[in-house]
Design a protein around this motif. Structure first.
Motif, mmCIF file in Angstrom:
data_model
loop_
_atom_site.group_PDB
_atom_site.id
_atom_site.type_symbol
_atom_site.label_atom_id
_atom_site.label_comp_id
_atom_site.label_asym_id
_atom_site.label_seq_id
_atom_site.Cartn_x
_atom_site.Cartn_y
_atom_site.Cartn_z
ATOM 1 N N ILE A 1 41.230 -4.770 74.159
ATOM 2 C CA ILE A 1 40.348 -3.673 74.566
ATOM 3 C C ILE A 1 38.898 -4.121 74.530
ATOM 4 O O ILE A 1 38.110 -3.821 75.436
ATOM 5 C CB ILE A 1 40.563 -2.445 73.665
ATOM 6 C CG1 ILE A 1 41.971 -1.878 73.878
ATOM 7 C CG2 ILE A 1 39.516 -1.372 73.938
ATOM 8 C CD1 ILE A 1 42.321 -0.719 72.967
ATOM 9 N N ALA A 2 38.531 -4.868 73.483
ATOM 10 C CA ALA A 2 37.163 -5.379 73.380
ATOM 11 C C ALA A 2 36.837 -6.308 74.540
ATOM 12 O O ALA A 2 35.741 -6.265 75.113
ATOM 13 C CB ALA A 2 36.971 -6.099 72.049
ATOM 14 N N ALA A 3 37.801 -7.164 74.912
ATOM 15 C CA ALA A 3 37.579 -8.092 76.025
ATOM 16 C C ALA A 3 37.368 -7.339 77.332
ATOM 17 O O ALA A 3 36.493 -7.697 78.139
ATOM 18 C CB ALA A 3 38.765 -9.048 76.148
ATOM 19 N N ALA A 4 38.153 -6.278 77.552
ATOM 20 C CA ALA A 4 37.995 -5.478 78.767
ATOM 21 C C ALA A 4 36.638 -4.791 78.799
ATOM 22 O O ALA A 4 35.995 -4.683 79.850
ATOM 23 C CB ALA A 4 39.114 -4.432 78.842
ATOM 24 N N ALA A 5 36.176 -4.336 77.631
ATOM 25 C CA ALA A 5 34.889 -3.637 77.564
ATOM 26 C C ALA A 5 33.724 -4.580 77.803
ATOM 27 O O ALA A 5 32.775 -4.255 78.525
ATOM 28 C CB ALA A 5 34.744 -2.957 76.203
ATOM 29 N N ILE A 6 33.778 -5.771 77.208
ATOM 30 C CA ILE A 6 32.661 -6.710 77.321
ATOM 31 C C ILE A 6 32.578 -7.306 78.722
ATOM 32 O O ILE A 6 31.492 -7.537 79.252
ATOM 33 C CB ILE A 6 32.805 -7.823 76.258
ATOM 34 C CG1 ILE A 6 32.706 -7.213 74.853
ATOM 35 C CG2 ILE A 6 31.728 -8.889 76.442
ATOM 36 C CD1 ILE A 6 33.084 -8.168 73.747
ATOM 37 N N SER A 7 33.732 -7.526 79.346
ATOM 38 C CA SER A 7 33.744 -8.184 80.656
ATOM 39 C C SER A 7 33.576 -7.215 81.818
ATOM 40 O O SER A 7 33.262 -7.629 82.939
ATOM 41 C CB SER A 7 35.054 -8.954 80.838
ATOM 42 O OG SER A 7 36.167 -8.080 80.776
ATOM 43 N N GLY A 8 33.762 -5.922 81.590
ATOM 44 C CA GLY A 8 33.689 -4.963 82.691
ATOM 45 C C GLY A 8 32.561 -3.968 82.518
ATOM 46 O O GLY A 8 32.491 -3.264 81.499
#
Length: 454
Positions: free
Chosen positions: A94-101
């Motif tokens: 979830i953190a990766a999706a938030a930081i990258s999008g």
């Protein structure tokens, strides 16, 4: 009620006894095995926690104060329940999706956390998680743990070698050798931890037995053991973390003027239909396999390895992860879970009881109430190389859990699972390939023709 029978005069006594047993168990779970070791162990999970929380705060306006309060309370509760250094980590997918999008903001983050927590809560309450735990082969679990450990270690090396821009989740160039966040400082910290903690093995009593035989050399050996005991009891991770805090203030003295005292205001996050949809597709779907495998199944297996006799229930772990998110995410707290990497890191640095994470949780709670979101000003100046060092040893400790494979077949399945997980950057994909290979090998063994003895 018979007045002549004193046992019948107190019908609530069994309940009182049950409550007393629970209180005694909580006290036992929170007792420090060693004060300095438990304090040191509490630092073992910060190499994962701080970078992700900092990135979400800088890039997505995550409420740091609320996150610290809810994760702190979760640390205290899980420490009291389980009696082991049970971590509370960010949900990484979830953190990766938030930081990258750029279109994945706080409402989407919280929606994905609530949905993920809801699914885990249902899996736990229905008993399906315990069934999954019993069915998954150990070699596949070890493959996921090895992949996660190596992934942590590789990320840690990047933190050490490269200057990081957490707000954009990118490296900005090679780290200079000198300076308060230089490569030399990180290497010195790593060497210091190796000297103090070694490879993480427990102390042996062989020297004590030998001392009784040597006679004349007993005094010298006792002195040597005393010196070794003092050196090995030094809280290496805690000392390094304190140095990092001091360096953060030295790097930017004006940070003191930017600190605002008082907790962040609690607000219920408003989530639209679009936020629920995006949160489920981009956050929940990739996060669920990782949470099931690493936060529940992996933690159960690792805890039984590190703490013989402490067989944690997959049902219980699934429920606690679910409740953390179903409650906290409504108020803007970061989606959280348990993690085998955090457990390995805290064990590596001396954490042996629930008191370890309860201490960490108390510190988070106090910081959240006293400093709130302004704490991000300090964390932004914290030497990233030092965080990389802490994360490196946590990753290596988790990866070493896979050393118990006793056959070439088990090692084969584990390494296939690890390779696919690392190359595909997906624990779910590695899990599927690991299960497939395991089933194929079992079918192959069943098809073997036993020689007929005449």
């Amino acid at each position: 009620m018979d007045p002549e029978n004193p046992e019948n005069l107190s019908p609530h006594k069994p309940k009182s006894g049950y409550l007393s047993n629970i209180i005694d168990q909580v006290k036992t779970n929170l007792v420090f095995r060693s004060k300095w070791a438990e304090l040191n162990g509490a630092m073992g999970d910060l190499g994962t926690f701080i970078p992700i929380v900092l990135a979400l705060t800088l890039a997505n306006d995550l409420n740091l104060g609320t996150t610290l309060i809810f994760t702190g309370v979760s640390n205290i509760i899980t420490g009291a329940i389980y009696g082991v250094p049970m971590p509370v980590q960010p949900m990484k997918a979830i953190a990766a999706a938030a930081i990258s999008g750029s279109d994945f903001g706080v409402p989407e983050i919280m929606a994905s956390g609530i949905l993920t927590g809801g699914v885990l809560l249902v899996l736990g309450i229905t008993g399906l998680m315990q069934l999954v735990y019993k069915l998954i082969p150990l070699s596949v679990v070890r493959g996921i743990q090895l992949a996660q450990g190596l992934s942590f270690a590789l990320t840690a090396v990047k933190y050490i070698r490269k200057i990081q821009d957490f707000s954009k989740s990118k490296a900005k160039g090679d780290r200079p050798w000198l300076g308060l966040d230089g490569l030399a400082l990180a290497i010195i910290c790593a060497c210091f931890i190796i000297v103090i903690n070694g490879a993480g093995e427990e102390e042996q009593s062989g020297e004590r037995e030998t001392a009784g035989v040597l006679g004349d050399e007993e005094i010298r050996l006792r002195r040597k053991r005393r010196v070794r005991k003092i050196i090995f009891s030094i809280p290496s991770a805690f000392i390094i973390f304190l140095f990092g805090v001091v360096f953060a203030f030295i790097r930017r003295p004006k940070v003191l003027e930017e600190i605002r005292f008082g907790p962040s205001s609690f607000q219920v996050v408003k989530m639209s239909k679009h936020a629920w949809k995006e949160g489920f597709i981009k956050g929940t779907i990739p996060q669920l396999p990782l949470s099931v495998l690493n936060s529940v199944i992996g933690v159960c297996k690792l805890s039984s390895d590190l703490f013989p006799g402490k067989d944690l229930s997959a049902t219980s772990l699934s429920v606690t992860v679910g409740l953390m998110n179903v409650i906290g995410c409504w108020f803007g707290a970061m989606p959280s879970c348990h993690g085998a990497g955090g457990l390995a890191g805290q064990y590596k640095f001396g954490g042996r009881s629930g008191g370890c994470v309860a201490l960490l949780g108390t510190a988070k709670l106090l910081l959240g109430l006293v400093l709130g979101t302004s704490l991000v000003k300090i964390l932004d100046q914290f030497p990233v190389g030092i965080l990389g060092v802490l994360l490196l040893f946590a990753g290596i400790e988790l990866a070493m859990a896979s050393r118990d494979m006793n056959s070439k077949e088990e090692s084969f399945v584990m390494l296939i699972c690890t390779a696919v997980s690392l190359v595909g950057s997906s624990a779910a994909l590695g899990f599927l390939f690991g299960i497939l290979v395991h089933v194929l090998l079992r079918l192959r063994n069943l098809s073997k023709i036993n020689p007929v003895v005449p």
